[in-house]
Every structure is written in structure tokens, then in C-alpha cells.
Design a protein around this motif. Structure first.
Motif, PDB file in Angstrom:
ATOM      1  N   ILE A  23       7.135  11.536  -4.897  1.00 33.40           N
ATOM      2  CA  ILE A  23       5.843  11.630  -5.599  1.00 33.40           C
ATOM      3  C   ILE A  23       4.856  12.281  -4.629  1.00 33.40           C
ATOM      4  CG2 ILE A  23       3.956  10.326  -6.680  1.00 33.40           C
ATOM      5  CD1 ILE A  23       5.926   8.098  -7.302  1.00 33.40           C
ATOM      6  N   PRO A  24       4.118  13.298  -5.077  1.00 30.77           N
ATOM      7  CA  PRO A  24       3.157  13.936  -4.166  1.00 30.77           C
ATOM      8  C   PRO A  24       1.880  13.099  -4.005  1.00 30.77           C
ATOM      9  CG  PRO A  24       3.031  14.951  -6.326  1.00 30.77           C
ATOM     10  CD  PRO A  24       4.129  13.917  -6.413  1.00 30.77           C
ATOM     11  N   ILE A  25       1.104  13.406  -2.980  1.00 29.82           N
ATOM     12  CA  ILE A  25      -0.268  12.879  -2.906  1.00 29.82           C
ATOM     13  C   ILE A  25      -1.030  13.694  -3.941  1.00 29.82           C
ATOM     14  CG2 ILE A  25      -2.357  12.712  -1.500  1.00 29.82           C
ATOM     15  CD1 ILE A  25      -0.537  12.733   0.979  1.00 29.82           C
ATOM     16  N   ASP A  26      -1.615  13.027  -4.903  1.00 30.12           N
ATOM     17  CA  ASP A  26      -2.245  13.757  -5.997  1.00 30.12           C
ATOM     18  C   ASP A  26      -3.539  13.035  -6.392  1.00 30.12           C
ATOM     19  OD1 ASP A  26      -2.972  14.953  -8.352  1.00 30.12           O
ATOM     20  OD2 ASP A  26      -0.931  15.080  -9.151  1.00 30.12           O
ATOM     21  N   GLY A  42       0.771  -1.234   0.000  1.00 27.96           N
ATOM     22  CA  GLY A  42       0.000   0.000   0.000  1.00 27.96           C
ATOM     23  C   GLY A  42       0.803   1.285   0.000  1.00 27.96           C
ATOM     24  N   VAL A  43       2.120   1.200  -0.223  1.00 28.04           N
ATOM     25  CA  VAL A  43       2.932   2.430  -0.209  1.00 28.04           C
ATOM     26  C   VAL A  43       3.121   3.018  -1.615  1.00 28.04           C
ATOM     27  CG1 VAL A  43       4.183   1.817   1.907  1.00 28.04           C
ATOM     28  CG2 VAL A  43       5.157   1.212  -0.303  1.00 28.04           C
ATOM     29  N   GLY A  44       2.686   2.277  -2.644  1.00 25.90           N
ATOM     30  CA  GLY A  44       2.807   2.797  -4.010  1.00 25.90           C
ATOM     31  C   GLY A  44       3.842   2.066  -4.848  1.00 25.90           C
ATOM     32  N   LYS A  45       4.168   0.844  -4.468  1.00 32.45           N
ATOM     33  CA  LYS A  45       5.174   0.062  -5.197  1.00 32.45           C
ATOM     34  C   LYS A  45       4.700  -0.224  -6.628  1.00 32.45           C
ATOM     35  CE  LYS A  45       5.300  -4.024  -3.644  1.00 32.45           C
ATOM     36  NZ  LYS A  45       4.473  -4.631  -4.707  1.00 32.45           N
ATOM     37  N   SER A  46       3.428  -0.613  -6.766  1.00 29.92           N
ATOM     38  CA  SER A  46       2.915  -0.913  -8.107  1.00 29.92           C
ATOM     39  C   SER A  46       2.818   0.366  -8.939  1.00 29.92           C
ATOM     40  CB  SER A  46       1.534  -1.575  -8.023  1.00 29.92           C
ATOM     41  OG  SER A  46       1.615  -2.700  -7.210  1.00 29.92           O
ATOM     42  N   LEU A  47       2.453   1.458  -8.276  1.00 29.65           N
ATOM     43  CA  LEU A  47       2.391   2.742  -8.972  1.00 29.65           C
ATOM     44  C   LEU A  47       3.761   3.091  -9.553  1.00 29.65           C
ATOM     45  CD1 LEU A  47       1.032   5.556  -9.568  1.00 29.65           C
ATOM     46  CD2 LEU A  47       1.890   6.270  -7.337  1.00 29.65           C
ATOM     47  N   ASN A  63       6.891   7.996  -1.781  1.00 30.21           N
ATOM     48  CA  ASN A  63       5.561   8.269  -2.342  1.00 30.21           C
ATOM     49  C   ASN A  63       4.730   9.006  -1.290  1.00 30.21           C
ATOM     50  OD1 ASN A  63       3.369   8.220  -4.087  1.00 30.21           O
ATOM     51  ND2 ASN A  63       2.661   6.231  -3.357  1.00 30.21           N
ATOM     52  N   SER A  65      -1.792  -5.673  -8.451  1.00 33.94           N
ATOM     53  CA  SER A  65      -2.602  -4.511  -8.844  1.00 33.94           C
ATOM     54  C   SER A  65      -2.190  -3.919 -10.183  1.00 33.94           C
ATOM     55  CB  SER A  65      -2.573  -3.448  -7.743  1.00 33.94           C
ATOM     56  OG  SER A  65      -1.312  -3.345  -7.174  1.00 33.94           O
ATOM     57  N   VAL A 124      -3.459  11.086  -9.490  1.00 32.34           N
ATOM     58  CA  VAL A 124      -2.809   9.770  -9.431  1.00 32.34           C
ATOM     59  C   VAL A 124      -3.849   8.723  -9.024  1.00 32.34           C
ATOM     60  CG1 VAL A 124      -1.104   8.357  -8.190  1.00 32.34           C
ATOM     61  CG2 VAL A 124      -0.507  10.675  -8.911  1.00 32.34           C
ATOM     62  N   ALA A 125      -4.598   9.031  -7.955  1.00 30.78           N
ATOM     63  CA  ALA A 125      -5.625   8.087  -7.467  1.00 30.78           C
ATOM     64  C   ALA A 125      -6.650   7.815  -8.564  1.00 30.78           C
ATOM     65  CB  ALA A 125      -6.289   8.658  -6.218  1.00 30.78           C
ATOM     66  N   CYS A 173      -5.166   5.611 -11.295  1.00 31.25           N
ATOM     67  CA  CYS A 173      -5.058   4.218 -10.807  1.00 31.25           C
ATOM     68  C   CYS A 173      -6.427   3.554 -10.830  1.00 31.25           C
ATOM     69  CB  CYS A 173      -4.515   4.176  -9.376  1.00 31.25           C
ATOM     70  SG  CYS A 173      -2.796   4.684  -9.228  1.00 31.25           S
TER      71      CYS A 173
HETATM   72  P1  ADP Z   1       1.422  -1.108  -3.374  1.00 37.90           P
HETATM   73  O1  ADP Z   1       1.812  -1.682  -4.699  1.00 37.90           O
HETATM   74  O2  ADP Z   1       2.594  -0.604  -2.591  1.00 37.90           O
HETATM   75  O3  ADP Z   1       0.547  -2.041  -2.572  1.00 37.90           O
HETATM   76  P2  ADP Z   1      -0.164   0.696  -5.002  1.00 37.90           P
HETATM   77  O4  ADP Z   1       0.863   1.235  -5.938  1.00 37.90           O
HETATM   78  O5  ADP Z   1      -1.055  -0.388  -5.533  1.00 37.90           O
HETATM   79  O6  ADP Z   1       0.522   0.191  -3.645  1.00 37.90           O
HETATM   80  O7  ADP Z   1      -1.019   1.923  -4.464  1.00 37.90           O
HETATM   81  C1  ADP Z   1      -2.230   1.711  -3.787  1.00 37.90           C
HETATM   82  C2  ADP Z   1      -3.244   2.770  -4.165  1.00 37.90           C
HETATM   83  O8  ADP Z   1      -2.951   3.972  -3.447  1.00 37.90           O
HETATM   84  C3  ADP Z   1      -3.252   3.176  -5.646  1.00 37.90           C
HETATM   85  O9  ADP Z   1      -4.087   2.352  -6.411  1.00 37.90           O
HETATM   86  C4  ADP Z   1      -3.736   4.599  -5.604  1.00 37.90           C
HETATM   87  O10 ADP Z   1      -5.155   4.627  -5.625  1.00 37.90           O
HETATM   88  C5  ADP Z   1      -3.256   5.096  -4.244  1.00 37.90           C
HETATM   89  N1  ADP Z   1      -2.052   5.949  -4.359  1.00 37.90           N
HETATM   90  C6  ADP Z   1      -0.766   5.522  -4.338  1.00 37.90           C
HETATM   91  N2  ADP Z   1       0.067   6.570  -4.434  1.00 37.90           N
HETATM   92  C7  ADP Z   1      -0.675   7.677  -4.535  1.00 37.90           C
HETATM   93  C8  ADP Z   1      -0.400   9.090  -4.669  1.00 37.90           C
HETATM   94  N3  ADP Z   1       0.851   9.541  -4.716  1.00 37.90           N
HETATM   95  N4  ADP Z   1      -1.449   9.954  -4.738  1.00 37.90           N
HETATM   96  C9  ADP Z   1      -2.729   9.494  -4.682  1.00 37.90           C
HETATM   97  N5  ADP Z   1      -3.060   8.188  -4.552  1.00 37.90           N
HETATM   98  C10 ADP Z   1      -2.055   7.288  -4.476  1.00 37.90           C
END
Ligand code: ADP
Length: 276
Positions: free
Chosen positions: A243-246, A46-51, A207, A78, A249-250, A253
Motif C-alpha cells: 500500500i503506498p503512502i497516500d 501505527g503500521v496500518g493494521k486497522s486500515l 503499508n 480505531s 488514505v489519510a 481515515c
Molecule cells: P494501526 O492499526 O496499525 O495502529 P492504523 O491503521 O490505525 O494503524 O493507521 C494509523 C493512521 O495512519 C491512519 O488512521 C491513517 O491516518 C495513517 N495511515 C496509515 N496508512 C497510511 C497510508 N498508506 N497512507 C497515508 N496514511 C496512512
């Protein structure tokens, strides 16, 4: 030897007890070509690894080099969702074919094999690790210049198998500001050095690092000031990125439209990867 501590990796003596680290690398499919392999790791989910995996692959592909993603996060895949992939991986007598995203990134993921993306994968570690190595050895990866491996979070047996089985050229560590970043980095660094491995850390990404207010344009460090550069320097990591909270981005995704998101947050890390 009388003073042997059985740590052959740190000993230069050539004695009869010496046990060389076993090479556990798995062979790539005979019709695959993969030039560089980059692992994307994190301390927890949940930290944004897949992102980060998706953004790096998109940037490489947009730059004219063929990118691929091996989604090794078998129990929490994801990547297909981020790219809006709905078709399934197809197979022939030769092997499995990855699914292509809109811009041509090749993807292999557990969710592209399941009948329903919501089916849980309730398997034990060794079975999960086997699937990851099969994604390497039984998928036909054609002319891949950069393969990004979305690693399972943490330091369990599955990430260890991935490190030992795939020829990883470097890793990128993804953290969030709420974490004890220094500890996460040290854990990842130590893991990349286990069993005689010496996998370089190419970059450190924070992130959800800050938020830019859409009304006043001011930058807010919601979780406090970041010490990312300092930590990267301390551990000899050349590139750091934030990477900002944006909300965009959400949205990207959630809508499976990650390829439409154009941002240069990861430039320093991307530069390092492309210089491999
Ligand atoms: P992980 O792979 O670490 O489990 P994800 O990359 O799947 O995490 O991110 C989980 C979710 O969090 C994304 O689908 C997105 O909705 C949200 N998210 C992640 N990073 C951001 C960001 N910088 N700004 C807004 N939403 C984000």
C-alpha cells in the motif's frame, strides 16, 4: 519415558505422561453464524493494521459477501473512526448487536461501548482478553461469511488468548518498511504455531511502501527498496501486497470515509482469503 523432553506436540509416543494441548476455544453465540475468521496482525501499533482490516472487510462486502470486524485492539480501537461510526452497540436479552457501517459491514469495538471515544481503557491483560472473547461469544453475528479480527499489536497475552479462543482460519501480517520485516514475520509465524496451533499465514502486507509524486508521477521508495516478495517466498507466504503512502488514505481515515476509498492494492491477499 527416560528421554522425555515434555514437548508432546513434536513427539509421536503415546505414554502416560502425554499432555494433549488443551482446547481453549470459546463458543460462538447460539444465534450467530460465522463462516471464516481472519486475524490481522502487526508487530507494533501505527503500521496500518486497522486500515488493512477495514480495506479487506470493505472489499469482501463490496464483492457481495457479508463481512464483519471484531475489533480486538481494545486499548487502541480505531475501526469505528475509520468508518465514521457514532452510534453505540445495543443490547437485548439475547446479547449485543454489532453496529452496521454504511455499506453493511458489522462491527463490534470497545469504542462502540464507551460513553466517550476518548475514554482510556486502563485494564490489565486478562480483563482485556475477556472482552475480546465476549465479543465472540456474546455478540449476535448474523450470517457473517468473513470475519476480520483487528488483533492487538505485538505478541502479548491478549493476542495469544485470541489465537487460543477463536477459530482463526488464517492471519494476514501487516508491516511497514521501517520495521525489520523478516523478524516481525518470524515472530508472527512462531506465534501462530504456539501451543499446537497451526494457523496459516494468508498474506503479507507492506503499508506505506512507496509514494507516487502527484507532480511528476514518479514512484519513490522513500524507505529504500522493498524485499517483501523475497521475504514472503522465504517463509512460504503465498500472497504479498503493498500500500503506498497516500494523502487520500489519510483523508479517508480521518474523515471516517474508508468505504469511499476504492483501491485494489490488496487484491493478491483478498484472492487468497476468498479461496479459503
Ligand atoms: P494501526 O492499526 O496499525 O495502529 P492504523 O491503521 O490505525 O494503524 O493507521 C494509523 C493512521 O495512519 C491512519 O488512521 C491513517 O491516518 C495513517 N495511515 C496509515 N496508512 C497510511 C497510508 N498508506 N497512507 C497515508 N496514511 C496512512
Amino acid at each position: 519415558m527416560s528421554d522425555c523432553n515434555h514437548q508432546c506436540g513434536s513427539c509421536g509416543e503415546s505414554c502416560s505422561d502425554r499432555s494433549e494441548p488443551q482446547d481453549l476455544k470459546v463458543k460462538l453465540h447460539q444465534f450467530s453464524q460465522v463462516k471464516k475468521v481472519i486475524g490481522i496482525v502487526s508487530g507494533k501499533g501505527g503500521v496500518g493494521k486497522s486500515l488493512v482490516t477495514a480495506l479487506l472487510a470493505c472489499a469482501v462486502q463490496a464483492g457481495g459477501k457479508h463481512a464483519a470486524i471484531l475489533d480486538a485492539d481494545i486499548t487502541g480501537p480505531s475501526i469505528p473512526k475509520l468508518f465514521g461510526l457514532t452510534s453505540r452497540m445495543s443490547g437485548t436479552q439475547l446479547g449485543l448487536n454489532p453496529v452496521k457501517t454504511a455499506t453493511g459491514v458489522d462491527v463490534a469495538s470497545m469504542n462502540l461501548l464507551l460513553d466517550n471515544a476518548t475514554d482510556p481503557v486502563v485494564w490489565r491483560g486478562p480483563v482485556i482478553a475477556n472482552v475480546v472473547t465476549q465479543f465472540w461469544s456474546e455478540v449476535v453475528w448474523q450470517n457473517v461469511e468473513y470475519m476480520f479480527v483487528d488483533m492487538p499489536p505485538g505478541t502479548g497475552d491478549v493476542p495469544l488468548t485470541v489465537y487460543q479462543s477463536l477459530p482463526i482460519d488464517g492471519i494476514v501480517i501487516v508491516t511497514s518498511p521501517q520495521e525489520l520485516v523478516s523478524m516481525i514475520v518470524e515472530k508472527a509465524l512462531n506465534m501462530a504455531r504456539l501451543d499446537g496451533l497451526s494457523i496459516p499465514v494468508l498474506g503479507l502486507v507492506e503499508n506505506m511502501s512507496y509514494f507516487i509524486c502527484p507532480d511528476c508521477g514518479k514512484r519513490h521508495s522513500i524507505f529504500g527498496e522493498s524485499h517483501l516478495d523475497e521475504i514472503a517466498r522465504q517463509h512460504g507466504i503465498a500472497a504479498a501486497a503493498r500500500i503506498p503512502i497516500d494523502p487520500a488514505v489519510a483523508r479517508a481515515c480521518d474523515n471516517g470515509a474508508i468505504e469511499t476509498l476504492h483501491a485494489d492494492w490488496l487484491q493478491p491477499v483478498l484472492k487468497k482469503i476468498l479461496s479459503l
